[in-house]
Each structure stands twice: as structure tokens, then as C-alpha cells.
Scaffold this motif. Structure first.
Motif, PDB file in Angstrom:
ATOM      1  N   GLU A   1      -7.443 -34.717 -24.868  1.00  0.00           N
ATOM      2  CA  GLU A   1      -8.839 -35.319 -24.680  1.00  0.00           C
ATOM      3  C   GLU A   1      -9.754 -34.440 -25.574  1.00  0.00           C
ATOM      4  O   GLU A   1     -10.145 -33.519 -25.270  1.00  0.00           O
ATOM      5  CB  GLU A   1      -9.286 -35.341 -23.363  1.00  0.00           C
ATOM      6  CG  GLU A   1      -8.426 -36.131 -22.210  1.00  0.00           C
ATOM      7  CD  GLU A   1      -8.851 -36.025 -21.004  1.00  0.00           C
ATOM      8  OE1 GLU A   1      -9.931 -36.526 -20.659  1.00  0.00           O
ATOM      9  OE2 GLU A   1      -8.052 -35.699 -20.034  1.00  0.00           O
ATOM     10  N   TYR A   2     -10.143 -35.345 -26.673  1.00  0.00           N
ATOM     11  CA  TYR A   2     -10.797 -34.269 -27.595  1.00  0.00           C
ATOM     12  C   TYR A   2     -12.030 -35.145 -27.797  1.00  0.00           C
ATOM     13  O   TYR A   2     -12.324 -36.149 -28.141  1.00  0.00           O
ATOM     14  CB  TYR A   2     -10.292 -34.553 -29.161  1.00  0.00           C
ATOM     15  CG  TYR A   2     -10.744 -33.789 -30.357  1.00  0.00           C
ATOM     16  CD1 TYR A   2     -10.105 -32.543 -30.431  1.00  0.00           C
ATOM     17  CD2 TYR A   2     -11.715 -34.014 -30.976  1.00  0.00           C
ATOM     18  CE1 TYR A   2     -10.558 -31.509 -31.235  1.00  0.00           C
ATOM     19  CE2 TYR A   2     -12.116 -33.060 -32.029  1.00  0.00           C
ATOM     20  CZ  TYR A   2     -11.705 -31.977 -32.201  1.00  0.00           C
ATOM     21  OH  TYR A   2     -12.051 -31.138 -32.922  1.00  0.00           O
ATOM     22  N   LEU A   3     -13.062 -34.251 -27.310  1.00  0.00           N
ATOM     23  CA  LEU A   3     -14.711 -34.865 -27.077  1.00  0.00           C
ATOM     24  C   LEU A   3     -14.854 -35.996 -26.063  1.00  0.00           C
ATOM     25  O   LEU A   3     -13.765 -36.770 -25.713  1.00  0.00           O
ATOM     26  CB  LEU A   3     -15.250 -35.116 -28.382  1.00  0.00           C
ATOM     27  CG  LEU A   3     -15.157 -34.297 -29.654  1.00  0.00           C
ATOM     28  CD1 LEU A   3     -15.746 -34.306 -30.923  1.00  0.00           C
ATOM     29  CD2 LEU A   3     -15.708 -32.540 -28.982  1.00  0.00           C
ATOM     30  N   THR A   4     -16.129 -36.380 -25.847  1.00  0.00           N
ATOM     31  CA  THR A   4     -16.104 -37.302 -24.910  1.00  0.00           C
ATOM     32  C   THR A   4     -17.071 -38.578 -25.489  1.00  0.00           C
ATOM     33  O   THR A   4     -17.689 -38.228 -26.244  1.00  0.00           O
ATOM     34  CB  THR A   4     -16.844 -36.837 -23.570  1.00  0.00           C
ATOM     35  OG1 THR A   4     -17.945 -36.325 -23.809  1.00  0.00           O
ATOM     36  CG2 THR A   4     -15.709 -35.875 -22.666  1.00  0.00           C
ATOM     37  N   GLY A   5     -17.384 -39.465 -24.669  1.00  0.00           N
ATOM     38  CA  GLY A   5     -18.407 -40.688 -24.951  1.00  0.00           C
ATOM     39  C   GLY A   5     -18.134 -40.972 -26.299  1.00  0.00           C
ATOM     40  O   GLY A   5     -17.166 -41.271 -27.105  1.00  0.00           O
ATOM     41  N   PRO A   6     -19.386 -41.058 -26.960  1.00  0.00           N
ATOM     42  CA  PRO A   6     -19.491 -41.698 -28.354  1.00  0.00           C
ATOM     43  C   PRO A   6     -18.872 -40.671 -29.474  1.00  0.00           C
ATOM     44  O   PRO A   6     -18.596 -41.197 -30.588  1.00  0.00           O
ATOM     45  CB  PRO A   6     -20.892 -41.806 -28.838  1.00  0.00           C
ATOM     46  CG  PRO A   6     -21.626 -40.952 -27.816  1.00  0.00           C
ATOM     47  CD  PRO A   6     -20.824 -40.891 -26.702  1.00  0.00           C
TER      48      PRO A   6
ATOM     49  N   PHE B   1     -24.696 -31.258 -31.209  1.00  0.00           N
ATOM     50  CA  PHE B   1     -24.185 -31.734 -29.826  1.00  0.00           C
ATOM     51  C   PHE B   1     -23.057 -30.416 -29.491  1.00  0.00           C
ATOM     52  O   PHE B   1     -22.529 -30.000 -30.062  1.00  0.00           O
ATOM     53  CB  PHE B   1     -23.513 -32.950 -29.516  1.00  0.00           C
ATOM     54  CG  PHE B   1     -22.273 -33.203 -30.461  1.00  0.00           C
ATOM     55  CD1 PHE B   1     -21.356 -33.100 -29.568  1.00  0.00           C
ATOM     56  CD2 PHE B   1     -22.345 -33.745 -31.595  1.00  0.00           C
ATOM     57  CE1 PHE B   1     -20.108 -33.339 -30.188  1.00  0.00           C
ATOM     58  CE2 PHE B   1     -21.003 -33.996 -32.269  1.00  0.00           C
ATOM     59  CZ  PHE B   1     -19.924 -33.728 -31.639  1.00  0.00           C
ATOM     60  N   SER B   2     -22.885 -30.497 -28.221  1.00  0.00           N
ATOM     61  CA  SER B   2     -22.025 -29.551 -27.437  1.00  0.00           C
ATOM     62  C   SER B   2     -20.990 -30.809 -26.687  1.00  0.00           C
ATOM     63  O   SER B   2     -21.613 -31.544 -26.027  1.00  0.00           O
ATOM     64  CB  SER B   2     -22.563 -28.604 -26.504  1.00  0.00           C
ATOM     65  OG  SER B   2     -23.253 -27.783 -27.142  1.00  0.00           O
ATOM     66  N   ASP B   3     -19.811 -30.272 -26.547  1.00  0.00           N
ATOM     67  CA  ASP B   3     -18.849 -31.233 -25.747  1.00  0.00           C
ATOM     68  C   ASP B   3     -17.543 -30.371 -25.337  1.00  0.00           C
ATOM     69  O   ASP B   3     -17.814 -29.104 -25.507  1.00  0.00           O
ATOM     70  CB  ASP B   3     -18.414 -32.470 -26.679  1.00  0.00           C
ATOM     71  CG  ASP B   3     -18.202 -33.600 -25.867  1.00  0.00           C
ATOM     72  OD1 ASP B   3     -17.625 -33.596 -24.929  1.00  0.00           O
ATOM     73  OD2 ASP B   3     -18.167 -34.662 -26.432  1.00  0.00           O
ATOM     74  N   MET B   4     -16.404 -30.954 -25.055  1.00  0.00           N
ATOM     75  CA  MET B   4     -15.574 -30.249 -24.712  1.00  0.00           C
ATOM     76  C   MET B   4     -14.079 -30.818 -25.062  1.00  0.00           C
ATOM     77  O   MET B   4     -14.159 -32.042 -25.513  1.00  0.00           O
ATOM     78  CB  MET B   4     -15.417 -30.181 -23.157  1.00  0.00           C
ATOM     79  CG  MET B   4     -14.957 -31.334 -22.218  1.00  0.00           C
ATOM     80  SD  MET B   4     -14.726 -30.950 -20.721  1.00  0.00           S
ATOM     81  CE  MET B   4     -15.305 -32.562 -19.748  1.00  0.00           C
ATOM     82  N   ILE B   5     -13.041 -30.063 -25.177  1.00  0.00           N
ATOM     83  CA  ILE B   5     -11.733 -30.522 -25.764  1.00  0.00           C
ATOM     84  C   ILE B   5     -10.822 -30.061 -24.442  1.00  0.00           C
ATOM     85  O   ILE B   5     -10.899 -28.804 -24.061  1.00  0.00           O
ATOM     86  CB  ILE B   5     -11.461 -29.839 -26.808  1.00  0.00           C
ATOM     87  CG1 ILE B   5     -12.262 -30.318 -28.082  1.00  0.00           C
ATOM     88  CG2 ILE B   5      -9.653 -30.159 -27.171  1.00  0.00           C
ATOM     89  CD1 ILE B   5     -12.204 -29.682 -29.495  1.00  0.00           C
TER      90      ILE B   5
END
Length: 100
Positions: A84-89, A62-66
Motif C-alpha cells: 500500500e504505497y501512499l494514501t488518498g490522492p 506532504f507526509s504519508d506512509m507505505i
């Protein structure tokens, strides 16, 4: 094993570590070295948010953001940070850091 990669938005030129620091950094991932052992926040002179791309490679890719929020610039040049380290699950909690 999972491989993790961070794409950094450059905010300062990183200096090459000394040989002693390089051997101490051997147990750290390249992302950890870039985040904690380089002066990449030295040219941040006002509160702002730094955005990092995150990519997990391997099973369940997966790809996400920090997001790193520079909340305060202290008189000695250190920063007060929140994350804010990653999002959602995938979201993970990291406590704020003062005087970094």
C-alpha cells in the motif's frame, strides 16, 4: 526536482555493500538501496506488515506512509509481498512481488 525521504523501522541490521555493489547502487536513491539491496527482510519469520514513513520535501510537501505486507514466508526464506504505497490522492499502485 523533488526530494523524497523514507524513515525505516529497522527490522534487520544492514550489511555494508561491496565496492562493486556500491558503484552499481550509485544510480539508486538511498531508499531504493535500503529496500532492494540490503537483507532487511531476513529476520521477518512470519507474515506481518512493515510500516514506513514517507515524506516529500519541496513543492507540495506532504507526509504519508507505505505499508509492505509480508503475506507468505516461502520454504527458501523468500517472501511474498504486497504494498500500500501512499494514501488518498498520492496513492500509487505497485504490484505484488513473489519470492523476494
Amino acid at each position: 526536482m523533488f526530494a523524497h525521504a523514507l524513515s525505516f523501522i529497522p527490522v534487520a541490521a544492514a550489511q555494508a555493500p561491496s565496492p562493486a555493489a556500491a558503484s552499481a547502487d550509485a544510480a539508486l536513491s538511498p531508499a531504493q538501496v535500503a529496500l532492494f539491496n540490503t537483507p532487511h527482510l531476513s529476520n521477518v519469520v512470519r507474515p506481518e506488515t512493515l510500516r514506513y514513513a514517507y515524506q516529500q520535501i519541496g513543492p507540495n510537501e506532504f507526509s504519508d506512509m507505505i505499508l509492505v505486507h509480508v503475506k507468505e514466508i516461502n520454504s527458501d526464506g523468500s517472501k511474498d509481498l504486497s504494498f500500500e504505497y501512499l494514501t488518498g490522492p498520492h496513492q500509487l499502485f505497485y504490484p505484488a512481488i513473489g519470492d523476494f
